[in-house]
Design an enzyme around this catalytic site. Structure first.
Site, mmCIF file in Angstrom:
data_model
loop_
_atom_site.group_PDB
_atom_site.id
_atom_site.type_symbol
_atom_site.label_atom_id
_atom_site.label_comp_id
_atom_site.label_asym_id
_atom_site.label_seq_id
_atom_site.Cartn_x
_atom_site.Cartn_y
_atom_site.Cartn_z
ATOM 1 N N GLU A 13 0.835 -1.198 0.000
ATOM 2 C CA GLU A 13 0.000 0.000 0.000
ATOM 3 C C GLU A 13 0.874 1.254 0.000
ATOM 4 O OE1 GLU A 13 -3.913 1.585 2.537
ATOM 5 O OE2 GLU A 13 -2.630 -0.002 3.334
ATOM 6 N N PRO A 48 21.888 3.781 29.246
ATOM 7 C CA PRO A 48 22.170 3.680 30.685
ATOM 8 C C PRO A 48 21.742 2.294 31.169
ATOM 9 C CG PRO A 48 20.985 5.717 30.160
ATOM 10 C CD PRO A 48 20.897 4.836 28.954
ATOM 11 N N LEU A 49 22.710 1.473 31.519
ATOM 12 C CA LEU A 49 22.452 0.075 31.873
ATOM 13 C C LEU A 49 22.419 -0.042 33.394
ATOM 14 C CD1 LEU A 49 22.071 -2.742 30.609
ATOM 15 C CD2 LEU A 49 24.553 -3.035 30.708
ATOM 16 N N SER A 50 21.209 -0.242 33.927
ATOM 17 C CA SER A 50 21.012 -0.133 35.374
ATOM 18 C C SER A 50 21.235 -1.427 36.133
ATOM 19 C CB SER A 50 19.584 0.353 35.651
ATOM 20 O OG SER A 50 18.644 -0.663 35.313
ATOM 21 N N GLY A 51 21.232 -2.547 35.458
ATOM 22 C CA GLY A 51 21.261 -3.827 36.160
ATOM 23 C C GLY A 51 19.883 -4.384 36.416
ATOM 24 N N GLY A 52 18.833 -3.644 35.969
ATOM 25 C CA GLY A 52 17.455 -4.128 36.068
ATOM 26 C C GLY A 52 17.013 -4.792 34.778
ATOM 27 N N ILE A 53 15.827 -5.389 34.804
ATOM 28 C CA ILE A 53 15.409 -6.218 33.680
ATOM 29 C C ILE A 53 15.014 -5.393 32.458
ATOM 30 C CG2 ILE A 53 12.929 -6.416 34.171
ATOM 31 C CD1 ILE A 53 13.458 -9.534 33.688
ATOM 32 N N ASP A 54 14.569 -4.147 32.636
ATOM 33 C CA ASP A 54 14.148 -3.353 31.485
ATOM 34 C C ASP A 54 15.335 -2.940 30.621
ATOM 35 O OD1 ASP A 54 11.408 -3.440 32.112
ATOM 36 O OD2 ASP A 54 11.649 -1.831 33.565
ATOM 37 N N SER A 55 16.362 -2.336 31.235
ATOM 38 C CA SER A 55 17.539 -1.981 30.444
ATOM 39 C C SER A 55 18.252 -3.235 29.950
ATOM 40 C CB SER A 55 18.489 -1.099 31.252
ATOM 41 O OG SER A 55 18.975 -1.760 32.397
ATOM 42 N N CYS A 100 -5.799 -3.522 2.027
ATOM 43 C CA CYS A 100 -5.613 -3.602 3.480
ATOM 44 C C CYS A 100 -6.928 -3.713 4.256
ATOM 45 C CB CYS A 100 -4.800 -2.405 3.946
ATOM 46 S SG CYS A 100 -4.061 -2.629 5.588
ATOM 47 N N LYS A 116 -9.217 3.250 -2.596
ATOM 48 C CA LYS A 116 -9.571 2.458 -1.419
ATOM 49 C C LYS A 116 -10.958 2.856 -0.941
ATOM 50 C CE LYS A 116 -7.393 0.937 2.930
ATOM 51 N NZ LYS A 116 -6.204 1.114 3.800
#
Length: 710
Positions: free
Chosen positions: A45, A356-363, A175, A114
């Site tokens: 499209e 910024p790598l924090s050590g948490g699961i998101d980063s 579509c 369309k």
């Protein structure tokens, strides 16, 4: 008589307003279709402009330029002797339409506008275009002079028509039309159409592809037919990733299916179909009776016989049926955002990413997605993808193609991905170690910054001006003081992130210097709840996980631990999510779910009910009071407290969504205020709903306890 025809459809990685690049990809897809002996080629499209032009579709220049590009395509020597279905915007009688242009050998046969526009979720087609409302109606459309010079035509038919070849009838859908209750292919099929084309701009969303495939299969399962589905693939300039998966289906069975996620700019799929199978599938008396009641469906003639084959050529045979395939949600998270990141990186011409790598699961999840991107880059290089090789040479800033050809995913990551642990006195050794070990495992260029001096300077500056020294609640401070001290740390991380992003390529001596794209890592649930500091590390250039729930991210990390052979990821799964912005004491460790006042699983439920099922506070409580009574053994008052708490935080934090970092769209309940989830950002307290719920609870209490008259 042989009734075999080879047809082609494709997925193209188009880019909004990249006219030259879009044209070259269209022509390349036509070349590949012809090389496969296809007689028909269908494209995505709005492929000439790219689907995501948004308000640029309100500019007349887009329409005149589209005609120029179409002229270049249909006049190209490589684009002859094949029927072409090409997508572009067309202005007809001063009205803008989203159209398919059907062409054959420097002649335009039909412009098909369309008829049903996508206008929900991320789609705003009615902001730019008008649907063609006249079923089986058509006009004459005057062609631009530049096109008339190529085609020798002054006008062409414009409207709801089919294409009548000498041996078959073709119909066109776009579509959204496929998914409507009165889809065009229904009336087209009853009118004798045997080959249907559908050109889409359909974006990725978790768990969506299976539904899309089943709907497409259903299009020809009842009344037969050959169905060609084309789609864009890639990032064409915004939050969406178009997930390809071009398909050819005959009588509800899949004959060919393209990739959902790929770094290929052009992917053509072909199949050989037997039109006799379509005709045989239409044996049902009820279908024939309905077909006989159809009125005239207008068509344009095409002096072409598709099935003019050699009866003695037994090597030409119908393509076999194949089973449909789709990725698991964990694989989707691994591949969709990864491909989106690569497209964004190469098209923005930046030097790489900073996180910024924090050590948490998101980063952690964001970092692993970058690693997945590198895996896809290396895979494409091994397959000989010339565009990826060229892009990798430039982005990695290396001269030798030999280096690129030998590179591992860790080699690519080390060139383009930069991480930093920005710790303070409130950070634990565990999180610092996890961040460093993950960076080592995937090959990132990692730094470690102690931010205490920066935070102290900010706090002392405030005290010097005001004479007031804020304290954490653990040290006797009030709630406002404690929150302000947490936010200082968070916001200073954002400021430092951009400093590092601008300077690290220079620090590393990268040829040409350059700067990095800062990656955000706030998940969809935290955005929904507002559990983030405005202008902290959630503020970035782009966010690959901003449309993904915490629950899905944890499943993805568990999947990646095994499939990417990254044992370090187990430690992220078992760690308690924490912001680490408050002092750690022997009696207190900050916890995300305790701070939020609800679990991540509950947030996902609230999010789906609010957005997907469109429930307000009262309706949400009424539904959950019944469901959670059995599932969670909660009484109506407990459910009321949870629902009210959610809406309280949603209301007071909604303003944060107005500055939300552009995030990869993956979830139906995304709170993205910029385009997907349009709502106020200053709310009342929903007092009427709360009074209504409290009244119902009191009446129920009275009824259960036998209070009141009969």
């Amino acid at each position: 008589m042989v009734h075999l025809i080879t047809v082609a459809t494709c997925s193209l990685n188009q880019w909004a307003l990249d006219y030259d690049g879009n044209k070259e990809r269209i022509i390349q897809s036509i070349r590949e279709a012809k090389n496969a002996q296809a007689s028909l080629r269908v494209g995505p499209e709005l492929e000439i402009t790219g689907y995501g032009c948004l308000d640029h579709f309100l500019e007349g220049e887009v329409y005149t330029t589209s005609w120029e590009i179409l002229g270049d395509i249909i006049d190209h020597e490589d684009c002859q002797d094949i029927l072409l279905d090409i997508g572009m915007p067309v202005a007809h009688n001063s009205v803008f339409y989203n159209c398919r242009v059907i062409c054959w050998n420097r002649e335009i046969l039909l412009i098909r506008p369309k008829m049903s526009l996508a206008n929900d979720g991320n789609f705003r087609e009615m902001r730019y275009f008008t649907p063609w409302m006249r079923i089986r109606g058509y006009d004459d459309h005057m062609l631009p002079p530049s096109i008339s010079l190529i085609t020798g035509q002054r006008s062409v038919k414009f409207g709801d028509m089919n294409v009548q070849a000498l041996d078959t009838l073709l119909g066109v859908e776009s579509c959204e039309e496929l998914f409507t209750a009165d889809a065009p292919h229904i009336r087209q099929g009853l009118a004798g159409v045997e080959i249907f084309t559908n050109s889409s701009g359909s974006h990725h969303q978790l768990r969506k592809l299976q539904l899309r495939i089943e709907l497409i299969r259903e299009g020809t399962r009842k009344s037969g037919g050959v169905y060609l589905y084309a789609n864009q693939q890639g990032c064409d300039g915004d939050r969406l990733y178009y997930d390809g998966c071009a398909m050819i289906i005959c009588n509800g069975e899949i004959l060919a299916q393209g990739s959902q996620f790929s770094l290929n700019d052009v992917e053509v799929v072909t199949a050989t179909v037997d039109l006799d199978e379509v005709r045989s599938a239409r044996f049902a008396p009820s279908l024939r009776m309905q077909a006989a009641q159809q009125g005239v469906y207008p068509s344009v003639p095409l002096d072409l016989r598709f099935c003019d084959g050699d009866e003695t050529d037994l090597d030409l045979r119908p393509s076999p049926i194949r089973a449909p395939t789709w990725a698991s949600p964990e694989e989707e998270i691994s591949l969709g955002p990864a491909c989106w990141l690569w497209d964004y990186l190469r098209r923005s011409k930046q030097a790489g990413f900073f996180l910024p790598l924090s050590g948490g699961i998101d980063s952690c999840a964001t970092a692993v997605i970058v690693y997945s991107m590198a895996r896809q880059v290396v895979k494409a290089i091994k397959e000989g993808n010339g565009q990826v090789i060229q892009d990798a040479l430039r982005i990695c800033a290396v001269d030798q193609e030999q280096w690129v050809m030998r590179a591992t995913p860790k080699d690519v990551v080390n060139k383009v991905f930069h991480t930093c642990f920005m710790g303070t006195e409130n950070s634990s050794r565990d999180t610092r170690d996890r961040a460093e070990k993950l960076a080592q495992a995937i090959g990132a260029y990692h730094t470690d910054m102690n931010m205490d001096s920066v935070v102290t300077a900010q706090r002392e500056s405030f005290t010097q001006v005001t004479g007031f020294e804020p304290r954490f609640k653990q040290h006797g401070g009030g709630a406002a003081e404690s929150l302000a001290l947490q936010n200082i740390q968070a916001r200073l991380r954002m400021v430092n992130a951009y400093m590092y992003a601008q300077m690290l390529p220079t620090v590393r001596g990268r040829r040409g210097g350059g700067s990095l794209l800062v990656l955000g890592s706030a998940n969809v649930d935290e955005c929904l709840r507002g559990y983030l500091t405005k202008y902290d590390c959630s503020s970035a250039d782009i966010n690959p996980i901003g449309g993904i729930s915490k629950t899905d991210l944890k499943r993805f990390i568990a999947w990646a631990e095994k499939n990417f052979d990254l044992p370090i990821l187990e430690s992220f799964l078992t760690a308690i999510p924490t912001a680490e912005l408050e002092p750690i004491t022997k009696d207190y460790v900050q916890s995300d779910e305790a701070d939020m006042g609800m679990t991540y699983d509950e947030l996902s439920v609230f999010g789906r009910l609010r957005k997907v099922e469109r429930l307000g506070p009262l309706s949400m409580w009424e539904k959950l009071a019944r469901i959670w009574k059995d599932e969670r053994d909660l009484n109506p008052t407990e459910v009321y407290e949870k629902v009210r708490r959610f809406f309280w935080y949603f209301n007071i934090n909604r303003h944060k969504m107005t500055t939300l970092t552009p995030s990869y769209h993956a979830e139906q309940y995304s709170p993205d205020d910029n385009r997907f989830d349009l709502r106020p950002f200053l709310y009342p307290d929903f007092g009427w709903a709360w009074s209504k719920i409290e009244g119902i609870i009191h009446k129920r209490f009275d009824r259960v306890n036998g209070i009141g008259g009969q």
